[in-house]
Design a protein around this motif. Structure first.
Motif, mmCIF file in Angstrom:
data_model
loop_
_atom_site.group_PDB
_atom_site.id
_atom_site.type_symbol
_atom_site.label_atom_id
_atom_site.label_comp_id
_atom_site.label_asym_id
_atom_site.label_seq_id
_atom_site.Cartn_x
_atom_site.Cartn_y
_atom_site.Cartn_z
ATOM 1 N N SER A 113 0.815 -1.202 0.000
ATOM 2 C CA SER A 113 0.000 0.000 0.000
ATOM 3 C C SER A 113 0.852 1.256 0.000
ATOM 4 O O SER A 113 1.873 1.330 0.696
ATOM 5 N N SER A 114 0.458 2.222 -0.787
ATOM 6 C CA SER A 114 0.999 3.580 -0.741
ATOM 7 C C SER A 114 0.071 4.448 -1.567
ATOM 8 O O SER A 114 -0.907 3.958 -2.143
ATOM 9 N N ARG A 115 0.365 5.742 -1.644
ATOM 10 C CA ARG A 115 -0.437 6.613 -2.497
ATOM 11 C C ARG A 115 -0.089 6.417 -3.966
ATOM 12 O O ARG A 115 -0.882 6.745 -4.841
ATOM 13 N N ARG A 116 1.100 5.880 -4.250
ATOM 14 C CA ARG A 116 1.594 5.745 -5.629
ATOM 15 C C ARG A 116 1.233 4.355 -6.172
ATOM 16 O O ARG A 116 2.017 3.417 -6.080
ATOM 17 N N VAL A 117 0.045 4.250 -6.737
ATOM 18 C CA VAL A 117 -0.445 2.949 -7.152
ATOM 19 C C VAL A 117 0.406 2.353 -8.261
ATOM 20 O O VAL A 117 0.591 1.118 -8.327
ATOM 21 N N ALA A 164 -3.691 3.978 -0.732
ATOM 22 C CA ALA A 164 -4.254 4.642 0.445
ATOM 23 C C ALA A 164 -3.259 5.667 0.963
ATOM 24 O O ALA A 164 -2.039 5.474 0.881
ATOM 25 N N HIS A 165 -3.788 6.751 1.506
ATOM 26 C CA HIS A 165 -2.973 7.755 2.196
ATOM 27 C C HIS A 165 -2.827 7.296 3.637
ATOM 28 O O HIS A 165 -3.826 7.138 4.349
ATOM 29 N N TRP A 168 -7.668 8.908 8.095
ATOM 30 C CA TRP A 168 -8.407 7.925 8.893
ATOM 31 C C TRP A 168 -9.317 7.059 8.032
ATOM 32 O O TRP A 168 -9.301 5.829 8.140
ATOM 33 N N ASP A 169 -10.116 7.687 7.161
ATOM 34 C CA ASP A 169 -11.060 6.911 6.364
ATOM 35 C C ASP A 169 -10.356 6.011 5.360
ATOM 36 O O ASP A 169 -10.814 4.894 5.082
ATOM 37 N N LEU A 184 -8.186 0.546 3.836
ATOM 38 C CA LEU A 184 -7.047 -0.353 3.687
ATOM 39 C C LEU A 184 -7.245 -1.620 4.511
ATOM 40 O O LEU A 184 -6.998 -2.737 4.035
ATOM 41 N N ALA A 185 -7.678 -1.459 5.750
ATOM 42 C CA ALA A 185 -7.927 -2.634 6.593
ATOM 43 C C ALA A 185 -9.003 -3.522 5.978
ATOM 44 O O ALA A 185 -8.867 -4.756 5.948
#
Length: 262
Positions: free
Chosen positions: A45-49, A72-73, A77-78, A83-84
């Motif tokens: 996971s990261s912001r850079r898909v 995901a950032h 929070w959201d 991500l979870a």
């Protein structure tokens, strides 16, 4: 009498799943590859898909393990909640969580740190790991166990004036690590790694002549290479660390404050 496993078998992650934030570059990339090579399926996971997808392809092609991507950032929070949810949609359970995403922006003086910058640094380095650990850690307890690894920093214990928000957030992450170890014990282990100065893509922005002067004061007299984080991460993810929790493990080459270099 308890049987003693062969030394290298304790580092085996075959059949396990791992979620790594900030998993597409630097220490996160090396951790992702190491876990897959040790037998784990991974969610990157990261912001850079795009970079996550590229690494996922490499994982599949070189290890044969399953690799899932979720953008995901790490400080929102959201998006952490999403991500979870994505992790448990992809895998029946999560065995290892690595809270690796982090940021430490440059600023001129403490008074130039804006509220926006402060909140971004605290959210990515502390708020996100808190929320993701809460969501996944409680599921780990329900599922019978797991390992959470927080990537902190040597700056949490030896800060200087250029990293005040970052160091404060990482010090909070250290405290949170030890609190979660007690909250989720005895089945879920929670530990932190405190890296020093590693020569990753982030270091491309450094003044290397100045860095070399600082590094002369380290015990090992150099910066770390990204692959040198792997042994510690495998240790904490695997059964090799079955009696280690609440630990703050320095991987810093004998780091000292920049002003202390000789």
């Amino acid at each position: 009498m308890t049987s003693i496993p062969a030394p290298f078998s304790t580092f085996d992650l075959t059949g396990r799943t791992a979620v790594i934030t900030g998993g597409s570059r630097g220490l996160g990339r090396e951790t992702t590859l190491a876990f897959a090579r040790a037998g784990a399926d991974v969610l990157i996971s990261s912001r850079r898909v795009e970079s996550c997808e590229a690494l996922a392809r490499e994982v599949r092609e070189t290890t044969g393990r399953r690799a899932v991507v979720h953008a995901a950032h790490a400080g929102k929070w959201d998006e952490i909640d999403g991500l979870a949810a994505a992790a448990y949609a992809a895998f029946d359970r999560v065995d290892v969580l690595v809270n690796n995403a982090g940021m430490s922006p440059f600023y001129e003086t403490p008074s130039t740190v804006t509220e926006e910058l402060w909140r971004k640094v605290v959210d990515v380095n502390l708020t996100g790991p808190f929320r993701l650990s809460a969501l996944i850690g409680e599921r780990m307890v329900a599922d019978g166990g797991g390992s959470i690894i927080n990537v902190s920093s040597a700056a949490a214990n030896a800060p200087h004036g250029g990293v005040i928000p970052y160091a404060a957030a990482k010090a909070g992450l250290n405290a949170m690590t030890q609190a979660y170890a007690r909250a989720f014990g005895p089945t879920v282990r929670v530990n932190a790694v405190l890296p020093g100065a590693f020569l990753t893509d982030i270091s491309k922005a450094w003044d290397m002549e100045e860095f070399e002067r600082h590094a002369a004061g380290f015990a090992l007299r150099r910066g770390g290479e990204a692959h040198e984080i792997v042994g510690t991460m495998l240790y904490l993810a695997s059964d090799a660390s079955s009696y280690t929790t609440g630990a703050l493990l320095a991987v810093d080459g004998g780091y000292v404050l920049p002003g202390d270099a000789g």
